[in-house]
Design an enzyme around this catalytic site. Sequence first.
Site, PDB file in Angstrom:
ATOM      1  N   GLU A   1     -14.456  10.791  13.125  1.00 23.79           N
ATOM      2  CA  GLU A   1     -14.686  11.310  11.763  1.00 23.79           C
ATOM      3  C   GLU A   1     -16.133  11.060  11.377  1.00 23.79           C
ATOM      4  O   GLU A   1     -16.754  10.101  11.836  1.00 23.79           O
ATOM      5  CB  GLU A   1     -13.721  10.644  10.775  1.00 23.79           C
ATOM      6  CG  GLU A   1     -13.761   9.118  10.740  1.00 23.79           C
ATOM      7  CD  GLU A   1     -14.892   8.540   9.925  1.00 23.79           C
ATOM      8  OE1 GLU A   1     -15.399   9.269   9.036  1.00 23.79           O
ATOM      9  OE2 GLU A   1     -15.285   7.389  10.177  1.00 23.79           O
ATOM     10  N   PHE A   2     -16.636  11.943  10.519  1.00 20.26           N
ATOM     11  CA  PHE A   2     -18.008  11.779  10.017  1.00 20.26           C
ATOM     12  C   PHE A   2     -18.003  11.810   8.491  1.00 20.26           C
ATOM     13  O   PHE A   2     -18.914  12.340   7.868  1.00 20.26           O
ATOM     14  CB  PHE A   2     -18.908  12.887  10.572  1.00 20.26           C
ATOM     15  CG  PHE A   2     -19.009  12.882  12.076  1.00 20.26           C
ATOM     16  CD1 PHE A   2     -19.857  11.993  12.717  1.00 20.26           C
ATOM     17  CD2 PHE A   2     -18.243  13.745  12.843  1.00 20.26           C
ATOM     18  CE1 PHE A   2     -19.955  11.978  14.103  1.00 20.26           C
ATOM     19  CE2 PHE A   2     -18.332  13.734  14.237  1.00 20.26           C
ATOM     20  CZ  PHE A   2     -19.190  12.844  14.863  1.00 20.26           C
TER      21      PHE A   2
ATOM     22  N   ARG B   1     -18.226  -3.429   0.674  1.00 23.63           N
ATOM     23  CA  ARG B   1     -18.400  -4.036   2.000  1.00 23.63           C
ATOM     24  C   ARG B   1     -19.860  -3.929   2.430  1.00 23.63           C
ATOM     25  O   ARG B   1     -20.452  -2.865   2.376  1.00 23.63           O
ATOM     26  CB  ARG B   1     -17.491  -3.336   3.028  1.00 23.63           C
ATOM     27  CG  ARG B   1     -16.044  -3.788   2.913  1.00 23.63           C
ATOM     28  CD  ARG B   1     -15.155  -3.047   3.876  1.00 23.63           C
ATOM     29  NE  ARG B   1     -14.895  -1.690   3.423  1.00 23.63           N
ATOM     30  CZ  ARG B   1     -14.167  -0.806   4.098  1.00 23.63           C
ATOM     31  NH1 ARG B   1     -13.638  -1.132   5.255  1.00 23.63           N
ATOM     32  NH2 ARG B   1     -13.963   0.400   3.632  1.00 23.63           N
TER      33      ARG B   1
ATOM     34  N   CYS C   1     -19.510   1.286   7.695  1.00 23.15           N
ATOM     35  CA  CYS C   1     -19.806   1.922   8.990  1.00 23.15           C
ATOM     36  C   CYS C   1     -21.134   1.503   9.610  1.00 23.15           C
ATOM     37  O   CYS C   1     -21.151   0.965  10.718  1.00 23.15           O
ATOM     38  CB  CYS C   1     -19.781   3.438   8.846  1.00 23.15           C
ATOM     39  SG  CYS C   1     -18.145   4.079   8.577  1.00 23.15           S
TER      40      CYS C   1
ATOM     41  N   LEU D   1     -34.040   9.761   4.302  1.00 28.42           N
ATOM     42  CA  LEU D   1     -35.368   9.151   4.291  1.00 28.42           C
ATOM     43  C   LEU D   1     -35.636   8.594   2.898  1.00 28.42           C
ATOM     44  O   LEU D   1     -36.752   8.666   2.403  1.00 28.42           O
ATOM     45  CB  LEU D   1     -36.427  10.193   4.687  1.00 28.42           C
ATOM     46  CG  LEU D   1     -36.408  10.635   6.149  1.00 28.42           C
ATOM     47  CD1 LEU D   1     -37.413  11.752   6.398  1.00 28.42           C
ATOM     48  CD2 LEU D   1     -36.692   9.451   7.084  1.00 28.42           C
ATOM     49  N   HIS D   2     -34.588   8.058   2.288  1.00 30.82           N
ATOM     50  CA  HIS D   2     -34.761   7.484   0.961  1.00 30.82           C
ATOM     51  C   HIS D   2     -34.850   5.959   1.086  1.00 30.82           C
ATOM     52  O   HIS D   2     -33.926   5.331   1.575  1.00 30.82           O
ATOM     53  CB  HIS D   2     -33.597   7.898   0.058  1.00 30.82           C
ATOM     54  CG  HIS D   2     -33.894   7.673  -1.380  1.00 30.82           C
ATOM     55  ND1 HIS D   2     -34.635   8.559  -2.132  1.00 30.82           N
ATOM     56  CD2 HIS D   2     -33.613   6.631  -2.185  1.00 30.82           C
ATOM     57  CE1 HIS D   2     -34.779   8.079  -3.348  1.00 30.82           C
ATOM     58  NE2 HIS D   2     -34.166   6.907  -3.411  1.00 30.82           N
TER      59      HIS D   2
ATOM     60  N   GLY E   1     -35.036   1.921   0.078  1.00 33.74           N
ATOM     61  CA  GLY E   1     -34.233   1.106  -0.836  1.00 33.74           C
ATOM     62  C   GLY E   1     -33.969  -0.261  -0.251  1.00 33.74           C
ATOM     63  O   GLY E   1     -34.730  -0.740   0.594  1.00 33.74           O
TER      64      GLY E   1
ATOM     65  N   LYS F   1       0.827  -1.201   0.000  1.00 30.66           N
ATOM     66  CA  LYS F   1       0.000   0.000   0.000  1.00 30.66           C
ATOM     67  C   LYS F   1       0.868   1.260   0.000  1.00 30.66           C
ATOM     68  O   LYS F   1       0.625   2.206  -0.745  1.00 30.66           O
ATOM     69  CB  LYS F   1      -0.873  -0.011   1.255  1.00 30.66           C
ATOM     70  CG  LYS F   1      -2.270   0.508   1.031  1.00 30.66           C
ATOM     71  CD  LYS F   1      -3.010   0.448   2.337  1.00 30.66           C
ATOM     72  CE  LYS F   1      -4.468   0.162   2.158  1.00 30.66           C
ATOM     73  NZ  LYS F   1      -5.146   0.101   3.456  1.00 30.66           N
TER      74      LYS F   1
ATOM     75  N   ARG G   1     -18.296  10.783   4.667  1.00 31.45           N
ATOM     76  CA  ARG G   1     -19.013   9.834   3.815  1.00 31.45           C
ATOM     77  C   ARG G   1     -18.119   9.445   2.658  1.00 31.45           C
ATOM     78  O   ARG G   1     -17.501  10.320   2.043  1.00 31.45           O
ATOM     79  CB  ARG G   1     -20.274  10.484   3.235  1.00 31.45           C
ATOM     80  CG  ARG G   1     -21.418  10.608   4.207  1.00 31.45           C
ATOM     81  CD  ARG G   1     -22.444  11.570   3.668  1.00 31.45           C
ATOM     82  NE  ARG G   1     -21.820  12.853   3.340  1.00 31.45           N
ATOM     83  CZ  ARG G   1     -22.442  13.842   2.702  1.00 31.45           C
ATOM     84  NH1 ARG G   1     -23.677  13.693   2.285  1.00 31.45           N
ATOM     85  NH2 ARG G   1     -21.819  14.985   2.468  1.00 31.45           N
TER      86      ARG G   1
HETATM   87  C1  UDX Z   1     -21.583   6.830   6.844  1.00 31.10           C
HETATM   88  C2  UDX Z   1     -21.922   8.135   7.580  1.00 31.10           C
HETATM   89  O1  UDX Z   1     -22.762   8.960   6.775  1.00 31.10           O
HETATM   90  C3  UDX Z   1     -20.659   8.855   7.963  1.00 31.10           C
HETATM   91  O2  UDX Z   1     -20.969  10.014   8.713  1.00 31.10           O
HETATM   92  C4  UDX Z   1     -19.813   7.914   8.785  1.00 31.10           C
HETATM   93  O3  UDX Z   1     -18.638   8.518   9.189  1.00 31.10           O
HETATM   94  C5  UDX Z   1     -19.520   6.643   8.007  1.00 31.10           C
HETATM   95  O4  UDX Z   1     -20.733   6.048   7.622  1.00 31.10           O
HETATM   96  P1  UDX Z   1     -20.974   6.103   4.375  1.00 31.10           P
HETATM   97  O5  UDX Z   1     -20.964   4.701   4.897  1.00 31.10           O
HETATM   98  O6  UDX Z   1     -19.857   6.515   3.500  1.00 31.10           O
HETATM   99  O7  UDX Z   1     -21.004   7.137   5.589  1.00 31.10           O
HETATM  100  O8  UDX Z   1     -22.332   6.276   3.540  1.00 31.10           O
HETATM  101  P2  UDX Z   1     -23.728   7.052   3.615  1.00 31.10           P
HETATM  102  O9  UDX Z   1     -23.789   7.995   2.484  1.00 31.10           O
HETATM  103  O10 UDX Z   1     -24.002   7.596   4.954  1.00 31.10           O
HETATM  104  O11 UDX Z   1     -24.737   5.839   3.260  1.00 31.10           O
HETATM  105  C6  UDX Z   1     -24.795   4.677   4.073  1.00 31.10           C
HETATM  106  C7  UDX Z   1     -25.768   3.645   3.540  1.00 31.10           C
HETATM  107  O12 UDX Z   1     -27.105   4.070   3.746  1.00 31.10           O
HETATM  108  C8  UDX Z   1     -25.677   3.359   2.048  1.00 31.10           C
HETATM  109  O13 UDX Z   1     -25.795   1.967   1.863  1.00 31.10           O
HETATM  110  C9  UDX Z   1     -26.852   4.097   1.455  1.00 31.10           C
HETATM  111  O14 UDX Z   1     -27.293   3.530   0.247  1.00 31.10           O
HETATM  112  C10 UDX Z   1     -27.868   3.955   2.543  1.00 31.10           C
HETATM  113  N1  UDX Z   1     -28.894   5.010   2.549  1.00 31.10           N
HETATM  114  C11 UDX Z   1     -28.557   6.298   2.833  1.00 31.10           C
HETATM  115  C12 UDX Z   1     -30.220   4.675   2.301  1.00 31.10           C
HETATM  116  O15 UDX Z   1     -30.550   3.520   2.043  1.00 31.10           O
HETATM  117  N2  UDX Z   1     -31.167   5.659   2.377  1.00 31.10           N
HETATM  118  C13 UDX Z   1     -30.855   6.952   2.664  1.00 31.10           C
HETATM  119  O16 UDX Z   1     -31.768   7.787   2.702  1.00 31.10           O
HETATM  120  C14 UDX Z   1     -29.507   7.284   2.883  1.00 31.10           C
END
Ligand code: UDX
Length: 433
Positions: free
Chosen positions: A151-152, A331, A263, A253-254, A256, A35, A154
């Site tokens: 960290e937060f 993942r 995470c 609130l989407h 799926g 890496k 995405r």
């Molecule tokens: C998330 C958190 O948002 C972030 O703050 C944290 O640090 C790490 O985890 P991430 O895993 O990159 O980030 O993705 P995110 O965009 O939050 O989506 C997570 C999952 O939720 C995805 O599988 C997404 O498809 C799903 N999702 C999200 C829905 O099904 N509906 C939604 O309305 C939003």
Amino acid sequence: MNICVIGTGYVGLVTGTCFADFGVNVVCVDKDEAKISTLRNGEIPIYEPGLKELVDKNVRERRLSFTTDLEGSIRKALVIFIAVGTPSRNDGSADLSYIEEVARTIARNLNGYKVIVTKSTVPVGTGSLIERIIKNEQNEDHKFDVASNPEFLREGSAIEDFMRPNRVVIGARSPQAIAILKDLYSPLYLIETPFVITDVETAELIKYASNAFLATKISFINEMANICEEVGADVHMVAKGMGLDKRIGPKFLHPGPGFGGSCFPKDTLALTRIARKHGLNFRIVEAVIDVNTYQRERMVDKIKKALGGDITGKCIGVLGLTFKPNTDDIRESPAVYIVKRLLEEGASVKAFDPAGMENTKRILQNVTYCADSYEVADGSDALAILTEWNQFRKLDLDRIKRILKAPVMIDLRNVYEPQDMKRRGFKYVCVGR
Ligand code: UDX
């Protein structure tokens, strides 16, 4: 200021690169030699929009470097960020062995005052565990502070999230550590980023609380979508009507196939384990996990139903494999789960994903990987959209209809409009509408 970031995964690499861009000297350390040599060759081992440009710039300007020399990097740094993995153990609790190993190495190389910061999501109490390890095993007697700075980020918009965060959380006891961390983040004062300064345990819990709450919103709207399907309501309008209430908010609130990624599944599970460890039962989060597991399987049923029940010998075209768009990360991807289940049920699968195919090929060999959406649709019995990449939003639907064996589309991300799809002559299935 010299800082050292241990672990060059998504979190570590983005954190290190962005701090370098803030103007401090950053060395990113990883024990994975392959890496590090990839990074030294100017290649980025992960897919994250904008990251390569930022790495190149900061390497060129000599503020960012990569090494496997953990001990030397610790010795030179004032602030050490720990961003190593905390994988789930079999029982769902977080495996802290990498963190413990790093703490021991820090103890042996403590050559002056340092602030040791956890950036990875860690169970409550990890900060004090690190403190204990360093105190017990330090070679020379120096002062140090342990802090939590969750960290937060995405995936897919990690740089933007780092540069323009909703908030920065700093958990630390000593005023010196707080001052040093605030100084590191000082470029964010200009955009008036709120800072939450608290103790280590509270900071650790804020991260779990935030992720679990977001996951709760997703599972909530997914169950609402299932009710909408039964009563003939439209979940998008329900989400809109709810979300306009400022106390609820419109995001996450989407509906799926459920949440995935590195995470939410791990952190929700870990939070229920933290609760149990303390004799509590986090019932809401337990339910959120259950709903998410159920939702994936419900999606498999949806696809089967759209094809008349039995999918043995049917060919299903799949668009999207990653857990969400703009990442190569598969993942805990609901898409990968669904593909596996379709194969188990006797169907064959053709698939395309703009960034996730290399990773998927490693775990799913008996899928036909295609060059684009049209190759997927060509001759398939149905087309299923599993991840909402932008390029799947503007498909040439007349062409898709012509090349599919039957005009069946299962849109698990609600990308298209049901009325329009019906008008075009598709048998169209979506979620909660
Ligand atoms: C998330 C958190 O948002 C972030 O703050 C944290 O640090 C790490 O985890 P991430 O895993 O990159 O980030 O993705 P995110 O965009 O939050 O989506 C997570 C999952 O939720 C995805 O599988 C997404 O498809 C799903 N999702 C999200 C829905 O099904 N509906 C939604 O309305 C939003």
